[in-house]
Design an enzyme around this catalytic site. Structure first.
Site: not given
Ligand code: 3PG
Length: 206
Positions: A40, A44, A128
Site C-alpha cells: 500500500e 501522503r 481497514k
C-alpha cells in the site's frame, strides 16, 4: 479480485510513505522477495502516484495499491496510475460511491460499530480498522467481532512486528498493515537487504 480476496494474499501489508520514485522498484522487489507482495503506497507524498506507476510497471509480482485515499479524485488518480486496490482511513458517501464506480478492491477505514454497520448496509464486509492502536487495539477489535462477525478487518496504525500476532490471532482479522517494514533510514541508505529481512520476519507471523 474482491476486497476479501485481497486480504487473504498476505498476512501483512507494508504501508509505504515514499517520495522518491527511484527507490520504488528496489523497495517493492525487496518486499516481494521477503514474502509480502501486497503493498500500500500512501498518497501522503507529492510523488506517491509516480511511486505507484513505477511499481505497477516494473514489479509484476507485486500487488500495489494506494492508501490515504480521502476523496473521489484521489481514487481516480490512483487507479489511473496503476493501483490495484484502494485504501482509505475513513469513509464518506461520496467516496464509497466513487470507489464502487471505479470497481477496484476497496478497503474503507472504520473505528466504530456504527461506521462498520453503515458500510455493511452496502454489503461491504472487508474494512481497514484505523487507527488500530489508539482506537482500542486487539481487545476493541475482538469486541466488534461479537456482534459483527461477518466483517473481516485489516488493522493499521500502531501495528508492529511485536504486537501483530495479537491482531492476527483474532478470527475477524485477515491481515494487518503498517509502516514498520520500510523504515526511512533503510530507504535513505538503500538497504534493501534489511527491508527484505523485515518483510520475511513479518511474512512468518502466521
Ligand atoms: C496507515 O496509513 O495505515 C498508518 O499511518 C500506518 O501507521 P503506522 O505508521 O503506525 O504503521
Amino acid at each position: 479480485m474482491k476486497a476479501g480476496e485481497l486480504l487473504d494474499l498476505a498476512p501483512v501489508i507494508p504501508v509505504v510513505v515514499l517520495d522518491d520514485p527511484d527507490a520504488a522498484v528496489p523497495m517493492a522487489r525487496a518486499l516481494v522477495a521477503g514474502g509480502l507482495p501486497v503493498i500500500e503506497v500512501t498518497l501522503r507524498t507529492a510523488k506517491a502516484l509516480a511511486v505507484i506507476e513505477r511499481i505497477a510497471a516494473a514489479v509484476p509480482d507485486a500487488v500495489v495499491g494506494a492508501g490515504t485515499v480521502v476523496g473521489p479524485e484521489d481514487a481516480r488518480r490512483a487507479a489511473a496510475a496503476g493501483a490495484k486496490f484502494l485504501v482509505s482511513p475513513g469513509c464518506t458517501d461520496r467516496l464509497r460511491e466513487a470507489m464502487t464506480a471505479i470497481d477496484l478492491p476497496f478497503l474503507p477505514g472504520v473505528s466504530s460499530a456504527s461506521e462498520a454497520m453503515a458500510l455493511l448496509e452496502y454489503d461491504i464486509t472487508a474494512m481497514k480498522f484505523f487507527p488500530a492502536g489508539p482506537a482500542g487495539g486487539p481487545d476493541y477489535l475482538k469486541g466488534l467481532g461479537g456482534p459483527l462477525p461477518q466483517i473481516r478487518f485489516c488493522p493499521t496504525g500502531g501495528v508492529t512486528q511485536d504486537n501483530a500476532s495479537r491482531y492476527l490471532a483474532l478470527p475477524n482479522v485477515a491481515c494487518v498493515g503498517g509502516t514498520w517494514l520500510t523504515p526511512a533510514d533503510a530507504v535513505r541508505d538503500r538497504d534493501w537487504a534489511h527491508i527484505e529481512n523485515l518483510a520475511s520476519k513479518a511474512a512468518g507471523l502466521v
